[in-house]
Design a protein around this motif. Structure first.
Motif, short mmCIF file in Angstrom:
data_model
loop_
_atom_site.label_atom_id
_atom_site.label_comp_id
_atom_site.label_asym_id
_atom_site.label_seq_id
_atom_site.Cartn_x
_atom_site.Cartn_y
_atom_site.Cartn_z
N TYR A 48 0.83 -1.20 0.00
CA TYR A 48 0.00 0.00 0.00
C TYR A 48 0.87 1.26 0.00
O TYR A 48 0.65 2.19 -0.79
N VAL A 49 1.88 1.28 0.87
CA VAL A 49 2.78 2.45 0.92
C VAL A 49 3.50 2.61 -0.41
O VAL A 49 3.63 3.73 -0.94
N ASN A 50 3.98 1.52 -0.99
CA ASN A 50 4.68 1.61 -2.28
C ASN A 50 3.74 2.06 -3.40
O ASN A 50 4.17 2.78 -4.31
N PHE A 51 2.49 1.67 -3.30
CA PHE A 51 1.52 2.11 -4.32
C PHE A 51 1.28 3.62 -4.21
O PHE A 51 1.20 4.32 -5.22
N ILE A 52 1.20 4.12 -3.01
CA ILE A 52 1.03 5.57 -2.83
C ILE A 52 2.28 6.30 -3.34
O ILE A 52 2.17 7.38 -3.95
N LYS A 53 3.44 5.72 -3.16
CA LYS A 53 4.67 6.31 -3.73
C LYS A 53 4.55 6.40 -5.25
O LYS A 53 4.95 7.41 -5.85
N LEU A 54 4.04 5.33 -5.86
CA LEU A 54 3.86 5.32 -7.31
C LEU A 54 2.90 6.43 -7.74
O LEU A 54 3.17 7.16 -8.69
N VAL A 85 3.37 7.18 5.24
CA VAL A 85 3.46 8.05 4.07
C VAL A 85 3.69 9.50 4.48
O VAL A 85 4.52 10.20 3.88
N ASP A 86 3.01 9.95 5.51
CA ASP A 86 3.20 11.32 5.98
C ASP A 86 4.64 11.55 6.44
O ASP A 86 5.21 12.63 6.23
N ALA A 87 5.24 10.53 7.05
CA ALA A 87 6.64 10.65 7.49
C ALA A 87 7.59 10.69 6.29
O ALA A 87 8.63 11.37 6.34
N LEU A 88 7.24 9.98 5.23
CA LEU A 88 8.08 9.96 4.03
C LEU A 88 7.99 11.26 3.23
O LEU A 88 8.93 11.64 2.53
N TYR A 89 6.83 11.94 3.33
CA TYR A 89 6.59 13.16 2.55
C TYR A 89 6.15 14.30 3.48
O TYR A 89 5.00 14.75 3.43
N PRO A 90 7.05 14.75 4.36
CA PRO A 90 6.66 15.76 5.36
C PRO A 90 6.25 17.10 4.76
O PRO A 90 5.55 17.88 5.41
N GLN A 91 6.67 17.38 3.52
CA GLN A 91 6.32 18.66 2.88
C GLN A 91 4.98 18.60 2.16
O GLN A 91 4.42 19.65 1.80
N ASP A 92 4.44 17.41 1.95
CA ASP A 92 3.16 17.26 1.25
C ASP A 92 1.99 17.37 2.22
O ASP A 92 2.15 17.22 3.44
N ARG A 93 0.83 17.61 1.67
CA ARG A 93 -0.38 17.57 2.49
C ARG A 93 -0.58 16.16 3.01
O ARG A 93 -0.31 15.17 2.32
#
Length: 367
Positions: free
Chosen positions: A276-282, A319-327
């Motif tokens: 799931y996390v990898n899919f959101i990365k995609l 996901v939020d931890a991986l992309y701290p600058q994103d919403r």
């Protein structure tokens, strides 16, 4: 070889003579497929026909008079599929297209003034494409989908609107797609209520790491392919659209206990989260500006529901931890539902309930 060519020749002959029969030679205008402005996963094929591929892929046109004629067919004589349409803003019905009985589709309107029609694919990509040749009517002109924020709905059979509409075929009769109704599925319904454009990326039986009765292919394996088939070489061009929101509703089939015949391993929560996390990365690599929403399922209940919701929260946090600058990723948990459609799926009425549940959630995301 002759057996393959003959149906195509017969179909071309049929279209030509049908066009003459309805007045094609008498000054009535023709709108060709290449001039249409479709929305959804579509292509213009080598025969210069528009292929409607994804659920609820649609196009619009306006015309004058009390009727118009649409030339539509399916690739093979043994196939059938469904379009559905609204006229002057009012939804009408589904239209069956049979490969062995090609015929022009005549749509009647009230009054001889100007009318607006939107045509939708009622079924999912795995049902096969519907081919649009041309449209014949007076003063016919293609319409562009109005500018509005876009929401993409990624999901399974529930998102497709599968097994929801028993208007023509009661449950237990016909083929699987005979009860599909993408237009009245929760996604298009809530999108229309919010004034949004929508894109449907959904496949019956699919999950985030396995299907309802097999180890795959899962959504991450097919998402980049034009028709959601893993063995299709043609890729979807993600530059075509730029969603404001990407809504993911996967997991129902991962939790499935299977068909009772195939070997089914216990649900793997670690693999579920990883995929799931990898899919959101995609998705973020395709749509860097899109806000992500992850949804539970109204069909997953009891102890499984608790596990599912906990996993979605953990996925959101990762996901939020991986992309701290994103919403931040948003989560939505459906209320459990006792569905009234076929094979434990929501009915068209149930989909309205789901759409109403989701309306304030998406509205808040847009703000």
């Amino acid at each position: 070889m002759k057996l393959k060519i003959f149906p195509l020749l017969a179909l071309s002959f049929f279209f030509l003579n049908s066009a003459r029969a309805i007045g094609f030679d008498k000054g009535i205008d023709t709108l060709h497929a290449s001039a249409l402005k479709p929305f959804g996963r579509t292509i213009i094929n080598v025969a210069k026909k528009l292929e409607l591929i994804s659920s609820a892929a649609h196009f619009g046109f306006k015309f004058s008079g009390d009727s118009c004629v649409i030339f539509a067919d399916v690739p093979n004589a043994w196939e059938h599929n469904y379009l559905q349409y609204e006229i002057d803003g009012v939804y009408q019905k589904r239209i069956r297209i049979d490969g062995n009985k090609p015929r022009p589709i005549t749509i009647k309107a009230t009054g001889k003034g100007e009318h607006t029609i939107w045509i939708y694919k009622a079924t999912e990509a795995h049902t096969g494409a519907i081919l649009i040749g041309n449209i014949v009517a007076r003063k016919v002109k293609a319409l562009t989908v109005p500018k509005a924020p876009l929401i993409e709905f990624i999901g399974n059979s529930i998102t497709c609107g599968a097994a929801s509409d028993t208007t023509d075929y009661p449950c237990g009769t016909g083929d699987y797609h005979d009860q599909h109704n993408a237009y009245l599925a929760y996604g298009p319904r809530v999108a229309r209520k919010l004034g949004l454009n929508y894109l449907m990326s959904s496949v019956s039986g699919i999950g985030i790491y396995r299907t309802w009765n097999a180890d795959g292919p899962a959504m991450p394996d097919v998402y980049e392919h034009l028709d959601f088939h893993a063995n299709t070489k043609q890729q979807w061009d993600f530059k075509t659209y730029s969603p404001a929101i990407v809504s993911i509703a996967l997991g129902t089939n991962d939790f499935s206990t299977g068909d009772g015949k195939s070997v089914r391993k216990p649900f793997d929560d670690s693999l579920f989260m990883k995929r799931y996390v990898n899919f959101i990365k995609l998705i973020k690599s395709k749509y860097p500006k899109a806000q992500i929403a992850i949804l539970s399922s109204p069909m997953v209940k009891g102890a499984q529901q608790e596990v599912f919701e906990q996993l979605l929260v953990e996925i959101k946090n990762q996901v939020d931890a991986l992309y701290p600058q994103d919403r931040e990723v948003k989560t939505f948990f459906f209320k459990p539902m006792d569905p009234h459609g076929c094979t434990s799926h929501p009915s068209v009425t149930d989909h309205l309930i789901l759409a109403d549940e989701l309306y304030p959630f998406y509205r808040a995301m847009l703000k």
